[in-house]
Design a protein around this motif. Structure first.
Motif, PDB file in Angstrom:
ATOM      1  N   GLN A  71       0.800  -1.211   0.000  1.00 13.82           N
ATOM      2  CA  GLN A  71       0.000   0.000   0.000  1.00 13.82           C
ATOM      3  C   GLN A  71       0.839   1.271   0.000  1.00 13.82           C
ATOM      4  N   SER A  72       2.122   1.163   0.271  1.00  8.66           N
ATOM      5  CA  SER A  72       3.004   2.343   0.271  1.00  8.66           C
ATOM      6  C   SER A  72       3.758   2.507  -1.047  1.00  8.66           C
ATOM      7  N   VAL A  73       3.484   1.639  -2.027  1.00  5.34           N
ATOM      8  CA  VAL A  73       4.165   1.715  -3.324  1.00  5.34           C
ATOM      9  C   VAL A  73       3.128   2.124  -4.370  1.00  5.34           C
ATOM     10  N   PRO A  74       3.176   3.394  -4.807  1.00  2.63           N
ATOM     11  CA  PRO A  74       2.132   3.896  -5.720  1.00  2.63           C
ATOM     12  C   PRO A  74       1.913   3.039  -6.961  1.00  2.63           C
ATOM     13  N   TYR A  75       2.985   2.526  -7.566  1.00  6.87           N
ATOM     14  CA  TYR A  75       2.826   1.697  -8.759  1.00  6.87           C
ATOM     15  C   TYR A  75       2.006   0.448  -8.451  1.00  6.87           C
ATOM     16  N   GLU A  76       2.269  -0.190  -7.307  1.00  7.01           N
ATOM     17  CA  GLU A  76       1.519  -1.400  -6.948  1.00  7.01           C
ATOM     18  C   GLU A  76       0.062  -1.085  -6.635  1.00  7.01           C
ATOM     19  N   VAL A  77      -0.192   0.047  -5.989  1.00  5.91           N
ATOM     20  CA  VAL A  77      -1.571   0.451  -5.696  1.00  5.91           C
ATOM     21  C   VAL A  77      -2.339   0.633  -7.002  1.00  5.91           C
ATOM     22  N   THR A  78      -1.731   1.342  -7.954  1.00  4.86           N
ATOM     23  CA  THR A  78      -2.371   1.565  -9.256  1.00  4.86           C
ATOM     24  C   THR A  78      -2.594   0.238  -9.967  1.00  4.86           C
ATOM     25  N   PHE A  79      -1.572  -0.608  -9.995  1.00  2.23           N
ATOM     26  CA  PHE A  79      -1.695  -1.891 -10.683  1.00  2.23           C
ATOM     27  C   PHE A  79      -2.799  -2.736 -10.052  1.00  2.23           C
ATOM     28  N   ALA A  80      -2.834  -2.778  -8.718  1.00  2.00           N
ATOM     29  CA  ALA A  80      -3.843  -3.585  -8.021  1.00  2.00           C
ATOM     30  C   ALA A  80      -5.254  -3.085  -8.320  1.00  2.00           C
ATOM     31  N   THR A  81      -5.463  -1.784  -8.292  1.00  2.00           N
ATOM     32  CA  THR A  81      -6.814  -1.275  -8.551  1.00  2.00           C
ATOM     33  C   THR A  81      -7.214  -1.501 -10.005  1.00  2.00           C
ATOM     34  N   GLU A  82      -6.261  -1.402 -10.924  1.00  2.00           N
ATOM     35  CA  GLU A  82      -6.563  -1.695 -12.331  1.00  2.00           C
ATOM     36  C   GLU A  82      -6.839  -3.182 -12.533  1.00  2.00           C
ATOM     37  N   LEU A  83      -6.082  -4.039 -11.853  1.00  2.00           N
ATOM     38  CA  LEU A  83      -6.310  -5.481 -11.950  1.00  2.00           C
ATOM     39  C   LEU A  83      -7.677  -5.829 -11.363  1.00  2.00           C
ATOM     40  N   TRP A  84      -8.028  -5.237 -10.253  1.00  2.00           N
ATOM     41  CA  TRP A  84      -9.341  -5.440  -9.629  1.00  2.00           C
ATOM     42  C   TRP A  84     -10.459  -5.094 -10.608  1.00  2.00           C
ATOM     43  N   GLU A  85     -10.312  -3.948 -11.284  1.00  2.00           N
ATOM     44  CA  GLU A  85     -11.329  -3.552 -12.271  1.00  2.00           C
ATOM     45  C   GLU A  85     -11.380  -4.523 -13.438  1.00  2.00           C
ATOM     46  N   ARG A  86     -10.223  -4.919 -13.922  1.00  2.00           N
ATOM     47  CA  ARG A  86     -10.181  -5.856 -15.053  1.00  2.00           C
ATOM     48  C   ARG A  86     -10.850  -7.180 -14.700  1.00  2.00           C
ATOM     49  N   ILE A  87     -10.588  -7.691 -13.503  1.00  2.00           N
ATOM     50  CA  ILE A  87     -11.211  -8.949 -13.078  1.00  2.00           C
ATOM     51  C   ILE A  87     -12.726  -8.786 -13.038  1.00  2.00           C
ATOM     52  N   ARG A  88     -13.201  -7.680 -12.505  1.00  2.00           N
ATOM     53  CA  ARG A  88     -14.647  -7.450 -12.432  1.00  2.00           C
ATOM     54  C   ARG A  88     -15.266  -7.377 -13.828  1.00  2.00           C
ATOM     55  N   ARG A  89     -14.530  -6.827 -14.786  1.00  2.00           N
ATOM     56  CA  ARG A  89     -15.053  -6.715 -16.148  1.00  2.00           C
ATOM     57  C   ARG A  89     -14.963  -8.048 -16.902  1.00  2.00           C
ATOM     58  N   GLU A  90     -13.844  -8.744 -16.773  1.00  2.00           N
ATOM     59  CA  GLU A  90     -13.652  -9.978 -17.540  1.00  2.00           C
ATOM     60  C   GLU A  90     -14.308 -11.200 -16.902  1.00  2.00           C
ATOM     61  N   PHE A  91     -14.432 -11.196 -15.584  1.00  2.00           N
ATOM     62  CA  PHE A  91     -15.010 -12.329 -14.858  1.00  2.00           C
ATOM     63  C   PHE A  91     -16.164 -11.842 -13.968  1.00  2.00           C
ATOM     64  N   PRO A  92     -17.222 -11.287 -14.556  1.00  2.00           N
ATOM     65  CA  PRO A  92     -18.304 -10.725 -13.732  1.00  2.00           C
ATOM     66  C   PRO A  92     -19.053 -11.756 -12.894  1.00  2.00           C
ATOM     67  N   GLU A  93     -18.915 -13.027 -13.226  1.00  2.00           N
ATOM     68  CA  GLU A  93     -19.598 -14.073 -12.455  1.00  2.00           C
ATOM     69  C   GLU A  93     -18.877 -14.403 -11.152  1.00  2.00           C
ATOM     70  N   LEU A  94     -17.661 -13.935 -10.979  1.00  2.00           N
ATOM     71  CA  LEU A  94     -16.913 -14.209  -9.756  1.00  2.00           C
ATOM     72  C   LEU A  94     -17.311 -13.225  -8.662  1.00  2.00           C
ATOM     73  N   ARG A  95     -17.235 -13.687  -7.424  1.00  2.00           N
ATOM     74  CA  ARG A  95     -17.472 -12.786  -6.288  1.00  2.00           C
ATOM     75  C   ARG A  95     -16.131 -12.134  -5.970  1.00  2.00           C
ATOM     76  N   ILE A  96     -16.131 -10.808  -5.975  1.00  2.00           N
ATOM     77  CA  ILE A  96     -14.911 -10.058  -5.697  1.00  2.00           C
ATOM     78  C   ILE A  96     -15.228  -8.996  -4.652  1.00  2.00           C
ATOM     79  N   TYR A  97     -14.326  -8.841  -3.713  1.00  6.59           N
ATOM     80  CA  TYR A  97     -14.521  -7.908  -2.612  1.00  6.59           C
ATOM     81  C   TYR A  97     -13.736  -6.625  -2.858  1.00  6.59           C
TER      82      TYR A  97
END
Length: 189
Positions: A71-97
């Motif tokens: 959480q203290s590394v801006p690049y990782e925070v950005t990557f994680a939030t983008e990956l989270w969005e991508r998973i929600r878009r590509e795998f909408p049937e999965l439960r994601i928190y």
């Protein structure tokens, strides 16, 4: 990781002993060369359709995938939030928190969680995550009802393993056991 000697293990051959002897014959040509000739299948393994016992097959996911980032590394925070969005878009049937920006429970750094309910979801998502997780680490663990063992001895890691606060899980288990004992002592069922 957990010390394997803390657990007992059922023989992998339980329920499979006494079958016809397996052939020592090997395939000699083609892409399967050098592999063994297996028996002709009569039915598919039931684990193509549901997770192996004791993994949960129900509303609680069979597998949790925790995707970690610093959480203290801006690049990782950005990557994680983008990956989270991508998973929600590509795998909408999965439960994601939600994306947690701080430690939570036994997880010592920021993370988000994805639940896999079927072997088909597992078979699609896990290989996809291997390729798309970037610099992040991921813990893949079954849900069998033994949270400590599931997060340690039965866990699989992608990337760098993150030391979990397993003591937190043990404290929750001890609290639940104490509550059950208190309920029984007071005559509740």
């Amino acid at each position: 990781m957990a010390d394997p000697s803390l657990y007992t293990y059922t023989s992998p051959l339980k329920g499979w002993r006494g079958g016809e002897p397996l052939s020592d014959e090997k395939i000699t040509e083609g892409p399967d060369a050098k592999s063994y000739v297996n028996p002709t299948p009569t039915t598919r393994s039931s684990t193509y359709a549901s997770f192996a016992d004791p993994i949960t097959n129900g509303t609680r996911a069979g597998f949790d995938v925790h995707i970690y980032f610093m959480q203290s590394v801006p690049y990782e925070v950005t990557f994680a939030t983008e990956l989270w969005e991508r998973i929600r878009r590509e795998f909408p049937e999965l439960r994601i928190y939600r994306v947690w920006d701080r430690p939570l429970g036994p997880h010592p750094i920021a993370m988000f969680e994805v639940n896999l309910h079927t072997p088909e979801q597992f078979g699609a998502f896990v290989p996809w995550l291997v390729i798309n997780r970037g610099p992040l680490s991921a813990l893949v663990h079954p849900n069998t009802g033994d949270d400590v063992r599931d997060h340690t001895q039965r866990a699989t890691w992608m990337g760098q393993p993150i030391p979990l606060a397993v003591g937190f899980l043990r404290e929750i288990l001890q609290k639940q056991e104490a509550e059950k004992a208190g309920s029984k002592a007071s005559g509740e069922s």
